[in-house]
Scaffold this motif. Structure first.
Motif, PDB file in Angstrom:
ATOM      1  N   PHE A  35       0.824  -1.211   0.000  1.00 33.67           N
ATOM      2  CA  PHE A  35       0.000   0.000   0.000  1.00 33.67           C
ATOM      3  C   PHE A  35       0.859   1.261   0.000  1.00 33.67           C
ATOM      4  CE2 PHE A  35      -3.445  -2.781   0.468  1.00 33.67           C
ATOM      5  CZ  PHE A  35      -4.640  -2.075   0.359  1.00 33.67           C
ATOM      6  N   ASP A  36       1.965   1.257   0.752  1.00 28.30           N
ATOM      7  CA  ASP A  36       2.871   2.410   0.765  1.00 28.30           C
ATOM      8  C   ASP A  36       3.527   2.618  -0.595  1.00 28.30           C
ATOM      9  OD1 ASP A  36       2.285   2.911   3.412  1.00 28.30           O
ATOM     10  OD2 ASP A  36       4.140   2.003   4.187  1.00 28.30           O
ATOM     11  N   GLN A  37       4.005   1.539  -1.192  1.00 26.34           N
ATOM     12  CA  GLN A  37       4.717   1.624  -2.464  1.00 26.34           C
ATOM     13  C   GLN A  37       3.824   2.165  -3.580  1.00 26.34           C
ATOM     14  OE1 GLN A  37       6.446  -2.084  -3.711  1.00 26.34           O
ATOM     15  NE2 GLN A  37       7.323  -1.229  -5.570  1.00 26.34           N
ATOM     16  N   HIS A  38       2.560   1.807  -3.550  1.00 23.25           N
ATOM     17  CA  HIS A  38       1.671   2.187  -4.644  1.00 23.25           C
ATOM     18  C   HIS A  38       0.722   3.327  -4.290  1.00 23.25           C
ATOM     19  CE1 HIS A  38       3.036  -1.004  -7.255  1.00 23.25           C
ATOM     20  NE2 HIS A  38       3.016  -1.806  -6.207  1.00 23.25           N
ATOM     21  N   PRO A  41      -5.067   4.133  -0.784  1.00 25.84           N
ATOM     22  CA  PRO A  41      -5.662   4.842   0.361  1.00 25.84           C
ATOM     23  C   PRO A  41      -5.556   4.048   1.670  1.00 25.84           C
ATOM     24  CG  PRO A  41      -7.184   4.789  -1.508  1.00 25.84           C
ATOM     25  CD  PRO A  41      -6.041   3.881  -1.847  1.00 25.84           C
ATOM     26  N   GLU A  42      -5.306   4.774   2.729  1.00 29.46           N
ATOM     27  CA  GLU A  42      -5.212   4.184   4.068  1.00 29.46           C
ATOM     28  C   GLU A  42      -6.508   3.467   4.446  1.00 29.46           C
ATOM     29  OE1 GLU A  42      -3.019   3.368   7.545  1.00 29.46           O
ATOM     30  OE2 GLU A  42      -2.332   4.429   5.774  1.00 29.46           O
ATOM     31  N   HIS A  43      -7.636   4.020   4.026  1.00 30.74           N
ATOM     32  CA  HIS A  43      -8.929   3.394   4.328  1.00 30.74           C
ATOM     33  C   HIS A  43      -8.997   1.973   3.752  1.00 30.74           C
ATOM     34  CE1 HIS A  43     -13.230   2.828   4.850  1.00 30.74           C
ATOM     35  NE2 HIS A  43     -13.293   2.497   3.574  1.00 30.74           N
ATOM     36  N   ASP A  44      -8.486   1.801   2.532  1.00 31.03           N
ATOM     37  CA  ASP A  44      -8.496   0.472   1.915  1.00 31.03           C
ATOM     38  C   ASP A  44      -7.572  -0.493   2.655  1.00 31.03           C
ATOM     39  OD1 ASP A  44     -10.287   1.404   0.052  1.00 31.03           O
ATOM     40  OD2 ASP A  44      -8.804   1.626  -1.545  1.00 31.03           O
ATOM     41  N   LEU A  45      -6.441   0.009   3.133  1.00 31.80           N
ATOM     42  CA  LEU A  45      -5.529  -0.828   3.912  1.00 31.80           C
ATOM     43  C   LEU A  45      -6.216  -1.302   5.192  1.00 31.80           C
ATOM     44  CD1 LEU A  45      -2.785  -2.107   4.545  1.00 31.80           C
ATOM     45  CD2 LEU A  45      -2.046   0.112   5.440  1.00 31.80           C
ATOM     46  N   GLY A  46      -6.932  -0.404   5.842  1.00 31.06           N
ATOM     47  CA  GLY A  46      -7.663  -0.787   7.056  1.00 31.06           C
ATOM     48  C   GLY A  46      -8.709  -1.856   6.775  1.00 31.06           C
ATOM     49  N   ALA A  47      -9.419  -1.700   5.653  1.00 30.64           N
ATOM     50  CA  ALA A  47     -10.434  -2.691   5.291  1.00 30.64           C
ATOM     51  C   ALA A  47      -9.802  -4.049   4.998  1.00 30.64           C
ATOM     52  CB  ALA A  47     -11.227  -2.207   4.084  1.00 30.64           C
ATOM     53  N   MET A  48      -8.678  -4.044   4.281  1.00 30.37           N
ATOM     54  CA  MET A  48      -7.980  -5.305   3.982  1.00 30.37           C
ATOM     55  C   MET A  48      -7.451  -5.945   5.269  1.00 30.37           C
ATOM     56  SD  MET A  48      -8.017  -5.956   0.703  1.00 30.37           S
ATOM     57  CE  MET A  48      -6.604  -6.968   0.369  1.00 30.37           C
ATOM     58  N   SER A  49      -6.921  -5.140   6.161  1.00 27.66           N
ATOM     59  CA  SER A  49      -6.394  -5.658   7.422  1.00 27.66           C
ATOM     60  C   SER A  49      -7.499  -6.293   8.258  1.00 27.66           C
ATOM     61  CB  SER A  49      -5.717  -4.538   8.215  1.00 27.66           C
ATOM     62  OG  SER A  49      -4.622  -4.018   7.501  1.00 27.66           O
ATOM     63  N   MET A  50      -8.635  -5.621   8.320  1.00 30.63           N
ATOM     64  CA  MET A  50      -9.754  -6.177   9.084  1.00 30.63           C
ATOM     65  C   MET A  50     -10.280  -7.456   8.433  1.00 30.63           C
ATOM     66  SD  MET A  50      -9.785  -4.426  11.713  1.00 30.63           S
ATOM     67  CE  MET A  50     -11.201  -5.192  12.465  1.00 30.63           C
ATOM     68  N   GLY A  51     -10.205  -7.536   7.113  1.00 31.33           N
ATOM     69  CA  GLY A  51     -10.594  -8.761   6.418  1.00 31.33           C
ATOM     70  C   GLY A  51      -9.692  -9.919   6.776  1.00 31.33           C
ATOM     71  N   LEU A  52      -8.398  -9.654   6.885  1.00 26.42           N
ATOM     72  CA  LEU A  52      -7.463 -10.707   7.285  1.00 26.42           C
ATOM     73  C   LEU A  52      -7.733 -11.152   8.711  1.00 26.42           C
ATOM     74  CD1 LEU A  52      -5.022 -12.501   6.736  1.00 26.42           C
ATOM     75  CD2 LEU A  52      -3.555 -10.585   7.409  1.00 26.42           C
ATOM     76  N   VAL A  53      -7.972 -10.192   9.596  1.00 21.11           N
ATOM     77  CA  VAL A  53      -8.284 -10.528  10.984  1.00 21.11           C
ATOM     78  C   VAL A  53      -9.552 -11.371  11.049  1.00 21.11           C
ATOM     79  CG1 VAL A  53      -9.005  -9.566  13.211  1.00 21.11           C
ATOM     80  CG2 VAL A  53      -7.070  -8.562  11.976  1.00 21.11           C
TER      81      VAL A  53
END
Length: 61
Positions: A35-38, A41-53
């Motif tokens: 997400f940093d390299q590309h 949006p931070e919001h999308d990272l949060g959604a992906m992280s919560m999906g993994l959890v």
């Protein structure tokens, strides 16, 4: 190996709790780097992280 067969022999798969912290560290570090390299949006990272959890620790609702 993160996953192993269940004792029942009915096709159940279990996550090895001893390996879970290392797996999560690698997974979150990889997602953060991607997400940093590309510049995603931070919001999308949060959604992906919560999906993994949710995948590895589903709620009991």
């Amino acid at each position: 190996m993160l996953l192993r067969r269940g004792v029942s022999g009915r096709g159940a798969v279990l996550i090895d709790p001893a390996l879970l912290p290392g797996f999560l560290n690698q997974a979150f570090a990889g997602m953060n780097a991607l997400f940093d390299q590309h510049g995603f949006p931070e919001h999308d990272l949060g959604a992906m992280s919560m999906g993994l959890v949710a995948l590895v620790a589903p709620s009991e609702e």
